[in-house]
Write an enzyme that holds these catalytic residues in place. Structure first.
Site, mmCIF file in Angstrom:
data_model
loop_
_atom_site.group_PDB
_atom_site.id
_atom_site.type_symbol
_atom_site.label_atom_id
_atom_site.label_comp_id
_atom_site.label_asym_id
_atom_site.label_seq_id
_atom_site.Cartn_x
_atom_site.Cartn_y
_atom_site.Cartn_z
ATOM 1 N N SER A 95 0.866 -1.176 0.000
ATOM 2 C CA SER A 95 0.000 0.000 0.000
ATOM 3 C C SER A 95 0.898 1.220 0.000
ATOM 4 O O SER A 95 2.094 1.131 0.322
ATOM 5 C CB SER A 95 -0.874 -0.003 1.262
ATOM 6 N N TYR A 153 -1.759 -1.130 10.412
ATOM 7 C CA TYR A 153 -1.811 -1.355 8.962
ATOM 8 C C TYR A 153 -0.529 -0.838 8.311
ATOM 9 O O TYR A 153 0.080 -1.506 7.467
ATOM 10 C CB TYR A 153 -3.037 -0.644 8.401
#
Length: 278
Positions: A155, A168
């Site tokens: 990401s 995350y």
């Protein structure tokens, strides 16, 4: 003209919907057969509905409609033995393995000091350890095939700090580190390893009430909708769009998986509408 991955076999985790289903369909459109897994179940710390029984069947239906073969198994990437069994069975049926898309992932929110042990543990177990499991189970088959392409889904959060999703961010940074090390370790076997680093992708991971509440805490609950948070997502990117579509990530995956990218390895490829420029 033959497809860009004609005759190849791809293993995809998290394939029941979202980016995983998109990857399966896009690679099948270009000639690949598919080995697919998904948990098809809920993890308690995830604040939105995950894939359900039947979703993987729909991925199978759409791939088979393209006249490609697909072996689909319900498996949790946190369970290495289940991942290994699914890969081994798929290769036994389809004959080899050329491409790996370690795509399965989850999302949840909260300041680091307030996260529960369960939230942090689930995030690392799925988004980092699960990626390692997919890679580990696939390496012997890629090596036996004389090489291949491994694409790990990270990401932009794997390349920058973002508040309220520190677990995350940590997992996705870990995926980039995992990729770079695998790229070095596997280069002698002609196995290329890269990451995809997307900005926000419009999938069920984003289009849910928990995300709307996170991005619009100042609005009354009834006004926390996808339409009302869209301008806030636009502000994250350099290009004036709120998000990219799953197929945009699939097209990048296709490039990295194809022979056009035959000498590209160790790269974190951002598909981010210029988010990292902001």
């Amino acid at each position: 003209m033959a497809g860009r991955v004609e005759g190849k076999v791809a293993f995809i985790t998290g394939a029941a919907r979202g980016q995983g289903r998109s990857h399966a369909i896009r690679l099948a459109q270009e000639g690949a057969d598919i080995i697919a897994i998904d948990i098809e179940g809920q993890i308690d710390s995830v604040p939105y509905d995950m894939a359900r029984p039947g979703d993987l069947d729909e991925t199978v239906r759409q791939v088979e409609a393209l006249d490609r073969r697909i072996i689909a198994t319900r498996a949790d990437v946190r369970d290495y033995s289940a991942v290994q069994a699914a890969v081994d069975a798929g290769v036994a049926e389809l004959g080899k393995l050329d491409i790996v898309s370690a795509n399965a992932g989850i999302f949840s929110f909260g300041p680091l000091e307030q996260l529960s042990e369960e939230q942090f543990g689930d995030m690392i177990d799925v988004n980092l350890k699960g990626v390692w499991h997919a890679a580990k189970a696939s390496i012997p088959h890629l090596r036996a095939n004389g090489g291949g392409a491994m694409i790990l889904t990270s990401s932009n959060a794997g390349l920058e700090a973002i508040p309220n999703i520190g677990h995350y961010v940590a997992a996705k940074h870990g995926v980039v580190g995992l990729m770079r090390t695998l790229a070095l370790e596997l280069a002698p076997d002609f196995i290329r390893v890269n990451t995809l680093n997307p900005t926000t992708v419009k999938t069920d991971m984003i289009t849910n009430q928990a995300t709307y509440d996170l991005f619009a805490p100042d609005l009354p609950p009834a006004e926390r909708t996808l339409e009302n948070i869209q301008p806030r997502f636009v502000g994250m990117n350099a290009l004036p769009i709120p998000w990219v579509e799953a197929v945009d990530i699939s097209n990048a995956l296709l490039f990295l998986a194809s022979d056009v990218a035959r000498y590209i390895t160790g790269v974190a490829l951002s598909v981010d509408a210029g988010e990292l420029l902001k």
